[in-house]
Design a protein around this motif. Structure first.
Motif, PDB file in Angstrom:
ATOM      1  N   ALA A  37       0.840  -1.199   0.000  1.00 53.17           N
ATOM      2  CA  ALA A  37       0.000   0.000   0.000  1.00 53.17           C
ATOM      3  C   ALA A  37       0.878   1.254   0.000  1.00 53.17           C
ATOM      4  O   ALA A  37       2.041   1.223   0.412  1.00 53.17           O
ATOM      5  CB  ALA A  37      -0.905  -0.007   1.234  1.00 53.17           C
ATOM      6  N   ASP A  38       0.322   2.355  -0.451  1.00 50.75           N
ATOM      7  CA  ASP A  38       1.057   3.626  -0.522  1.00 50.75           C
ATOM      8  C   ASP A  38       1.686   3.983   0.820  1.00 50.75           C
ATOM      9  O   ASP A  38       2.867   4.330   0.885  1.00 50.75           O
ATOM     10  CB  ASP A  38       0.119   4.760  -0.953  1.00 50.75           C
ATOM     11  CG  ASP A  38      -0.427   4.572  -2.356  1.00 50.75           C
ATOM     12  OD1 ASP A  38       0.174   3.820  -3.143  1.00 50.75           O
ATOM     13  OD2 ASP A  38      -1.470   5.181  -2.658  1.00 50.75           O
ATOM     14  N   ARG A  39       0.906   3.896   1.870  1.00 49.07           N
ATOM     15  CA  ARG A  39       1.387   4.271   3.200  1.00 49.07           C
ATOM     16  C   ARG A  39       2.557   3.370   3.617  1.00 49.07           C
ATOM     17  O   ARG A  39       3.524   3.829   4.214  1.00 49.07           O
ATOM     18  CB  ARG A  39       0.244   4.203   4.211  1.00 49.07           C
ATOM     19  CG  ARG A  39       0.630   4.715   5.584  1.00 49.07           C
ATOM     20  CD  ARG A  39      -0.596   4.973   6.457  1.00 49.07           C
ATOM     21  NE  ARG A  39      -1.035   6.335   6.270  1.00 49.07           N
ATOM     22  CZ  ARG A  39      -2.078   6.778   5.521  1.00 49.07           C
ATOM     23  NH1 ARG A  39      -2.786   6.050   4.934  1.00 49.07           N
ATOM     24  NH2 ARG A  39      -2.417   8.006   5.373  1.00 49.07           N
ATOM     25  N   VAL A  42       5.790   4.452   1.622  1.00 50.77           N
ATOM     26  CA  VAL A  42       6.315   5.731   2.110  1.00 50.77           C
ATOM     27  C   VAL A  42       6.926   5.554   3.498  1.00 50.77           C
ATOM     28  O   VAL A  42       8.048   6.006   3.760  1.00 50.77           O
ATOM     29  CB  VAL A  42       5.229   6.824   2.095  1.00 50.77           C
ATOM     30  CG1 VAL A  42       5.710   8.085   2.804  1.00 50.77           C
ATOM     31  CG2 VAL A  42       4.818   7.137   0.658  1.00 50.77           C
ATOM     32  N   ASP A 123      -2.766  13.120   0.771  1.00 47.23           N
ATOM     33  CA  ASP A 123      -2.671  12.503  -0.554  1.00 47.23           C
ATOM     34  C   ASP A 123      -1.391  11.688  -0.653  1.00 47.23           C
ATOM     35  O   ASP A 123      -0.453  12.037  -1.368  1.00 47.23           O
ATOM     36  CB  ASP A 123      -2.735  13.576  -1.642  1.00 47.23           C
ATOM     37  CG  ASP A 123      -2.949  12.975  -3.028  1.00 47.23           C
ATOM     38  OD1 ASP A 123      -3.042  11.730  -3.148  1.00 47.23           O
ATOM     39  OD2 ASP A 123      -2.994  13.763  -4.002  1.00 47.23           O
ATOM     40  N   ILE A 124      -1.370  10.584   0.066  1.00 41.88           N
ATOM     41  CA  ILE A 124      -0.166   9.754   0.113  1.00 41.88           C
ATOM     42  C   ILE A 124       0.134   9.118  -1.243  1.00 41.88           C
ATOM     43  O   ILE A 124       1.294   8.879  -1.581  1.00 41.88           O
ATOM     44  CB  ILE A 124      -0.253   8.704   1.240  1.00 41.88           C
ATOM     45  CG1 ILE A 124       1.147   8.166   1.542  1.00 41.88           C
ATOM     46  CG2 ILE A 124      -1.227   7.607   0.898  1.00 41.88           C
ATOM     47  CD1 ILE A 124       1.305   7.593   2.905  1.00 41.88           C
ATOM     48  N   ALA A 125      -0.894   8.882  -2.062  1.00 43.88           N
ATOM     49  CA  ALA A 125      -0.674   8.317  -3.395  1.00 43.88           C
ATOM     50  C   ALA A 125       0.169   9.271  -4.246  1.00 43.88           C
ATOM     51  O   ALA A 125       1.044   8.831  -4.998  1.00 43.88           O
ATOM     52  CB  ALA A 125      -2.002   8.010  -4.075  1.00 43.88           C
ATOM     53  N   ARG A 128       3.794   9.094  -3.099  1.00 40.71           N
ATOM     54  CA  ARG A 128       4.410   7.886  -3.644  1.00 40.71           C
ATOM     55  C   ARG A 128       4.707   8.063  -5.132  1.00 40.71           C
ATOM     56  O   ARG A 128       5.790   7.704  -5.593  1.00 40.71           O
ATOM     57  CB  ARG A 128       3.475   6.694  -3.451  1.00 40.71           C
ATOM     58  CG  ARG A 128       4.025   5.408  -4.044  1.00 40.71           C
ATOM     59  CD  ARG A 128       3.069   4.245  -3.905  1.00 40.71           C
ATOM     60  NE  ARG A 128       3.697   3.010  -4.298  1.00 40.71           N
ATOM     61  CZ  ARG A 128       3.302   1.811  -3.906  1.00 40.71           C
ATOM     62  NH1 ARG A 128       2.261   1.699  -3.096  1.00 40.71           N
ATOM     63  NH2 ARG A 128       3.924   0.737  -4.312  1.00 40.71           N
ATOM     64  N   GLU A 129       3.771   8.604  -5.862  1.00 37.56           N
ATOM     65  CA  GLU A 129       3.937   8.773  -7.311  1.00 37.56           C
ATOM     66  C   GLU A 129       5.127   9.666  -7.648  1.00 37.56           C
ATOM     67  O   GLU A 129       5.849   9.410  -8.598  1.00 37.56           O
ATOM     68  CB  GLU A 129       2.656   9.350  -7.914  1.00 37.56           C
ATOM     69  CG  GLU A 129       2.692   9.411  -9.423  1.00 37.56           C
ATOM     70  CD  GLU A 129       1.385   9.901  -9.996  1.00 37.56           C
ATOM     71  OE1 GLU A 129       1.439  10.628 -11.001  1.00 37.56           O
ATOM     72  OE2 GLU A 129       0.321   9.572  -9.448  1.00 37.56           O
ATOM     73  N   GLU A 132       8.450   7.030  -6.242  1.00 33.48           N
ATOM     74  CA  GLU A 132       8.768   5.629  -6.536  1.00 33.48           C
ATOM     75  C   GLU A 132       9.381   5.385  -7.916  1.00 33.48           C
ATOM     76  O   GLU A 132      10.467   4.799  -8.018  1.00 33.48           O
ATOM     77  CB  GLU A 132       7.516   4.769  -6.365  1.00 33.48           C
ATOM     78  CG  GLU A 132       7.774   3.290  -6.555  1.00 33.48           C
ATOM     79  CD  GLU A 132       6.527   2.460  -6.352  1.00 33.48           C
ATOM     80  OE1 GLU A 132       6.683   1.251  -6.139  1.00 33.48           O
ATOM     81  OE2 GLU A 132       5.402   3.011  -6.401  1.00 33.48           O
TER      82      GLU A 132
END
Length: 174
Positions: A37-39, A42, A123-125, A128-129, A132
């Motif tokens: 998951a994103d979280r 991160v 907005d953790i996504a 990540r975007e 990553e």
């Protein structure tokens, strides 16, 4: 074993450790985190960024450059047959690793850390975007460069052995 050979072996080991670290991230750590998951990604990368700043890492990371430089200084200037051109190639490749690390990887890590606590990110996504894909791509570049440096140092060791064997052979015939 001469001091040159000892330094060359130490440089090869140090660069090998760094190549292995970058390789492990390329083939295991980041592919594993890609499925998380994103979280989780991160949080894990923020924690890795803190944990990696330790004496053992710094010894191998900085020691690789210093040992390669020492190997260049200790290599005889015996032309293309000797190890010097290969040690120089290794140091150039390792310097490129440092350029990527300080120019791309660390700034990406710093931005990721500056995003803050993953549990509080709205907005953790997006965080990540922004991190990553670029980090993975440039870590692959570091992996290839460092593996190339390792290959050059390994060949330099072979050539150093050949030069020493040739010198011993000539000394025995005199």
């Amino acid at each position: 074993m001469t001091s040159r050979d000892a330094v060359l072996v130490a440089a090869t080991v140090a660069v090998g450790l760094m190549a292995g670290l970058f390789f492990a991230f390329s083939v295991a750590v980041m592919p594993g985190l890609a499925r998380a998951a994103d979280r989780t990604l991160v949080d894990a990368m923020q924690r890795i960024n803190v944990a990696i700043q330790n004496g053992w890492f710094l010894l191998a990371f900085g020691g690789s450059l210093l040992l390669c430089a020492a190997a260049v200084a200790l290599c005889p200037r015996d032309g293309e047959r000797g190890p010097l051109p290969w040690v120089i190639a290794a140091i150039v490749l390792y310097l490129a690793v440092l350029v990527v690390t300080f120019g791309v990887s660390i700034p990406l890590n710093d931005r990721l850390d500056a995003a803050g606590d993953p549990a509080r990110l709205a907005d953790i996504a997006a965080v990540r975007e922004r991190f990553e894909a670029a980090w993975v791509r440039w870590n692959l570049v570091r992996t290839l460069l460092c593996t190339g440096a390792l290959g050059c140092l390994s060949w330099a060791l072979v050539l150093s052995g050949r030069v020493a064997a040739e010198a011993a052979r000539r000394a025995g015939h005199m």
